[in-house]
Each structure stands twice: as structure tokens, then as C-alpha cells.
Motif scaffolding. Structure first.
Motif, mmCIF file in Angstrom:
data_model
loop_
_atom_site.group_PDB
_atom_site.id
_atom_site.type_symbol
_atom_site.label_atom_id
_atom_site.label_comp_id
_atom_site.label_asym_id
_atom_site.label_seq_id
_atom_site.Cartn_x
_atom_site.Cartn_y
_atom_site.Cartn_z
ATOM 1 N N ASN A 1 0.844 -1.177 0.000
ATOM 2 C CA ASN A 1 0.000 0.000 0.000
ATOM 3 C C ASN A 1 0.887 1.236 0.000
ATOM 4 O OD1 ASN A 1 -1.656 2.196 0.761
ATOM 5 N ND2 ASN A 1 -3.111 0.807 1.725
ATOM 6 N N ALA A 2 0.850 2.007 -1.077
ATOM 7 C CA ALA A 2 1.736 3.155 -1.217
ATOM 8 C C ALA A 2 1.487 4.199 -0.142
ATOM 9 C CB ALA A 2 1.564 3.786 -2.602
ATOM 10 N N LEU A 3 0.235 4.371 0.280
ATOM 11 C CA LEU A 3 -0.077 5.379 1.282
ATOM 12 C C LEU A 3 0.464 5.010 2.648
ATOM 13 C CD1 LEU A 3 -3.701 6.364 0.310
ATOM 14 C CD2 LEU A 3 -1.717 7.843 0.291
ATOM 15 N N THR A 4 0.553 3.719 2.926
ATOM 16 C CA THR A 4 1.114 3.289 4.196
ATOM 17 C C THR A 4 2.588 3.666 4.265
ATOM 18 O OG1 THR A 4 -0.435 1.443 4.287
ATOM 19 C CG2 THR A 4 1.507 1.317 5.711
ATOM 20 N N LEU A 5 3.275 3.568 3.142
ATOM 21 C CA LEU A 5 4.696 3.909 3.091
ATOM 22 C C LEU A 5 4.908 5.409 3.025
ATOM 23 C CD1 LEU A 5 5.856 1.209 0.519
ATOM 24 C CD2 LEU A 5 6.095 1.147 3.004
ATOM 25 N N ASN A 6 4.055 6.109 2.318
ATOM 26 C CA ASN A 6 4.213 7.546 2.169
ATOM 27 C C ASN A 6 2.839 8.189 2.010
ATOM 28 O OD1 ASN A 6 4.870 10.166 1.628
ATOM 29 N ND2 ASN A 6 6.039 9.758 -0.224
ATOM 30 N N GLY A 7 2.273 8.637 3.150
ATOM 31 C CA GLY A 7 0.936 9.205 3.143
ATOM 32 C C GLY A 7 0.818 10.525 2.427
ATOM 33 N N GLU A 8 1.941 11.161 2.078
ATOM 34 C CA GLU A 8 1.897 12.449 1.398
ATOM 35 C C GLU A 8 2.190 12.332 -0.097
ATOM 36 O OE1 GLU A 8 0.803 15.219 2.808
ATOM 37 O OE2 GLU A 8 0.405 13.890 4.487
ATOM 38 N N ASN A 9 2.307 11.111 -0.588
ATOM 39 C CA ASN A 9 2.608 10.904 -2.003
ATOM 40 C C ASN A 9 1.375 11.248 -2.839
ATOM 41 O OD1 ASN A 9 2.626 9.206 -4.550
ATOM 42 N ND2 ASN A 9 4.725 8.930 -3.835
ATOM 43 N N GLN A 10 1.470 12.305 -3.650
ATOM 44 C CA GLN A 10 0.316 12.784 -4.401
ATOM 45 C C GLN A 10 -0.156 11.756 -5.412
ATOM 46 O OE1 GLN A 10 -1.193 15.667 -3.597
ATOM 47 N NE2 GLN A 10 -2.844 15.053 -4.974
ATOM 48 N N LYS A 11 0.773 11.066 -6.054
ATOM 49 C CA LYS A 11 0.399 10.056 -7.032
ATOM 50 C C LYS A 11 -0.375 8.925 -6.365
ATOM 51 C CE LYS A 11 2.323 7.115 -10.681
ATOM 52 N NZ LYS A 11 3.566 6.679 -11.365
ATOM 53 N N GLY A 81 -6.190 17.637 2.198
ATOM 54 C CA GLY A 81 -5.562 16.648 1.325
ATOM 55 C C GLY A 81 -4.884 15.544 2.106
ATOM 56 N N ARG A 82 -5.531 15.057 3.148
ATOM 57 C CA ARG A 82 -4.990 13.929 3.917
ATOM 58 C C ARG A 82 -5.432 12.628 3.263
ATOM 59 N NH1 ARG A 82 -7.091 14.148 9.700
ATOM 60 N NH2 ARG A 82 -6.053 12.128 9.730
ATOM 61 N N LEU A 83 -4.491 11.872 2.756
ATOM 62 C CA LEU A 83 -4.704 10.566 2.117
ATOM 63 C C LEU A 83 -5.345 10.667 0.741
ATOM 64 C CD1 LEU A 83 -5.988 8.436 5.151
ATOM 65 C CD2 LEU A 83 -3.656 8.564 4.266
ATOM 66 N N ILE A 84 -6.135 11.690 0.502
ATOM 67 C CA ILE A 84 -6.785 11.869 -0.792
ATOM 68 C C ILE A 84 -6.425 13.249 -1.332
ATOM 69 C CG2 ILE A 84 -8.678 10.291 -0.271
ATOM 70 C CD1 ILE A 84 -10.386 12.619 0.491
ATOM 71 N N PRO A 85 -6.627 13.485 -2.631
ATOM 72 C CA PRO A 85 -6.241 14.782 -3.197
ATOM 73 C C PRO A 85 -6.964 15.945 -2.509
ATOM 74 C CG PRO A 85 -6.705 13.197 -4.938
ATOM 75 C CD PRO A 85 -7.131 12.555 -3.660
ATOM 76 N N GLU A 86 -6.242 17.027 -2.305
ATOM 77 C CA GLU A 86 -6.842 18.211 -1.681
ATOM 78 C C GLU A 86 -7.944 18.778 -2.568
ATOM 79 O OE1 GLU A 86 -5.528 22.801 -0.857
ATOM 80 O OE2 GLU A 86 -4.092 21.232 -0.292
ATOM 81 N N ASP A 87 -9.091 19.022 -1.961
ATOM 82 C CA ASP A 87 -10.218 19.581 -2.690
ATOM 83 C C ASP A 87 -11.100 20.313 -1.682
ATOM 84 O OD1 ASP A 87 -12.453 20.188 -4.202
ATOM 85 O OD2 ASP A 87 -12.432 18.292 -5.304
ATOM 86 N N LYS A 88 -10.796 21.588 -1.464
ATOM 87 C CA LYS A 88 -11.512 22.354 -0.449
ATOM 88 C C LYS A 88 -12.995 22.505 -0.786
ATOM 89 C CE LYS A 88 -7.695 25.026 1.511
ATOM 90 N NZ LYS A 88 -6.619 24.163 1.014
ATOM 91 N N SER A 89 -13.309 22.677 -2.056
ATOM 92 C CA SER A 89 -14.710 22.829 -2.450
ATOM 93 C C SER A 89 -15.499 21.556 -2.159
ATOM 94 C CB SER A 89 -14.814 23.178 -3.940
ATOM 95 O OG SER A 89 -14.251 24.440 -4.201
#
Length: 265
Positions: A1-11, A81-89
Motif C-alpha cells: 500500500n503506497a499510502l502506508t509507506l508515504n501518506g503524502e505521495n500525491q500520485k 488533502g490527507r490521504l486523498i487529493p486536496e479539494d476544499k470545495s
């Protein structure tokens, strides 16, 4: 799981979210795996932290079923943008839908975001009205913010006495963070008669729980005998703890007095 290794990875965020959106369209049977997990914010965040993919899938499914808490947590993940892409709207939309479902904590977060200019779509004045609405229901975070704004006179006419009452109500409802502005009211006599002992007692409670600013303020009280028996030794101990917790003023205080901040091993 890429997010487990790097939770800030945008890809990784983009890829996981796209996968979850497709997954939710074709298979929601995995939701039964978390059927016994309470739909409370902390529980949901715990799931997300332990297993981001399953946690986010669960959140998306419950949000689609109009679960107010799931919509709130999903909104709070979207905005920074925690874990998912930032989207304020999109995050603001989730909070609005949750608030409209009766979740007053979501109403507070929506209002707070607007007051501080973080969320689009609402003016600061409109955000303040959302905070007032949540505060009127007894939501303690909203009461804390309303109290602070009343004392400062931000977006509302200055009313220290009413601000103090809001802070006191927030603390009585278990809001620990509201203890600091309440203590400052007691220390300065803002909205209530000055009460040095009450201020120092609250500073000590917060300092014992790791609040660096409270550590620094307690150190000052001990140094000057403000509402407490003066003690240079105790003052230095709390100032050192505050400095080592990152408080700049406490660091300067210690430096002027030659207090060693290096941890001995």
C-alpha cells in the motif's frame, strides 16, 4: 500500500481515490467487514490510519448512504488533502451536507473554515453565523470559538462577559482546549473578576497535559508568585519543559538564565 509507506505521495493519493471511486460503483460488499465499527469520527479516523484503502472505501460508502459522521470525516480529509487529493470545495460540500443532516460538529467546522478564510463559498460573516448556530445547540468547539471572537470583537461587537460565559460552558462540556482562553480571562479579569488562583490552576492542568504555552505561563506564574507560591526551581523546570517542547519565548527565558536545554543521556 503506497499510502502506508508515504501518506503524502500525491500520485498514491490520486491513484487510490480513483480506484476507490470505481470500486464503490461495482462492489460495496466489503462494508460488512466494518459493520461493527461505530460511526464516530475517532473510530473512522482510526480505520483510515490503520488501513487507508479499506478505511476510505468504508467512508465513501457510508457517506453515499448519507451517514453524517462519515460525510464529516471525508470532508475533513478532503480539505487539507490527507490521504486523498486536496479539494476544499468538495470538502466544504461534504461538511455542508453533513451539517444539513443535523451534525453540529460539521456546522462548526464549516463555519470555522469560513471565518479563517480556509473554505470557499462562504464569507467570514456567513461562517460566523454557522458557528453561532452550532454554539446555540451546545457544541463545545463552537462555543469556544464564539467566546474568543466575542472577547476580541472579531465579526461581532465586543462582549467580554458573554465571551467568558461561552468559554466556561465549553469547558463544562469537556472542551479541554477552551481551558487556556478561559484561564487567560481569569488572569486578566476579562469578562469576569480577576482570579489569579483559578488562572494558575488551569495553567497547571494544561501544562501537565503537555501544552507548551501553558507550561510557559505556569512558569511565569511561579516566577512572579502570580496566584501561587513563588518558586524559582519550579518556574525553571516548567520553562525548560516548555522550551524543549518548542515554545520560543520559554527558550529565550531559559537562554537568558543559562539553563541547559540539552537532554543528558
Amino acid at each position: 500500500n503506497a499510502l502506508t509507506l508515504n501518506g503524502e505521495n500525491q500520485k498514491a493519493k490520486n491513484g487510490l481515490w480513483q480506484t476507490l471511486e470505481k470500486w464503490s460503483e461495482v462492489d460495496r460488499s466489503s462494508l460488512v467487514l466494518l459493520a461493527d465499527v461505530p460511526t464516530e469520527s475517532r473510530a473512522m479516523e482510526h480505520v483510515v490510519k490503520d488501513d487507508p484503502a479499506l478505511g476510505l472505501h468504508t467512508l465513501a460508502g457510508r457517506a453515499a448512504d448519507r451517514d453524517a459522521v462519515a460525510m464529516r470525516v471525508l470532508g475533513l480529509l478532503c480539505i487539507p488533502g490527507r490521504l486523498i487529493p486536496e479539494d476544499k470545495s468538495r470538502g466544504a460540500q461534504w461538511l455542508r451536507e453533513s451539517a444539513d443532516s443535523g451534525d453540529q460538529l460539521s456546522r462548526y467546522y464549516l463555519g470555522e473554515g469560513a471565518v479563517f478564510g480556509i473554505l470557499p463559498g462562504l464569507s467570514k460573516e456567513e461562517g460566523f453565523q454557522e458557528v453561532l448556530s452550532a454554539s446555540a445547540t451546545g457544541e463545545s468547539l463552537a462555543q469556544e470559538l464564539e467566546g474568543i471572537l466575542l472577547i476580541r470583537g472579531d465579526l461581532v461587537k465586543v462582549d467580554p462577559a458573554k465571551g467568558w460565559k461561552r468559554l466556561l460552558s465549553a469547558v463544562d462540556k469537556g472542551n479541554v482546549e477552551a481551558k487556556l482562553p478561559l484561564a487567560l480571562c481569569y488572569a486578566s479579569g476579562t469578562g469576569t473578576p480577576r482570579d489569579k488562583e483559578a488562572a494558575t490552576r488551569l495553567f497547571r492542568e494544561l501544562a501537565a497535559n503537555g501544552n507548551p504555552l501553558a507550561m510557559c505561563l505556569l512558569g511565569k506564574c511561579l516566577s512572579h508568585g502570580f496566584g501561587i507560591t513563588p518558586s524559582r526551581v519550579e518556574a525553571s523546570r516548567w520553562m525548560k519543559k516548555a522550551a524543549m517542547s518548542g515554545h520560543e519565548e520559554a527558550h529565550q527565558w531559559c537562554s537568558r538564565r543559562g539553563i541547559n536545554l540539552v537532554v543528558s543521556r
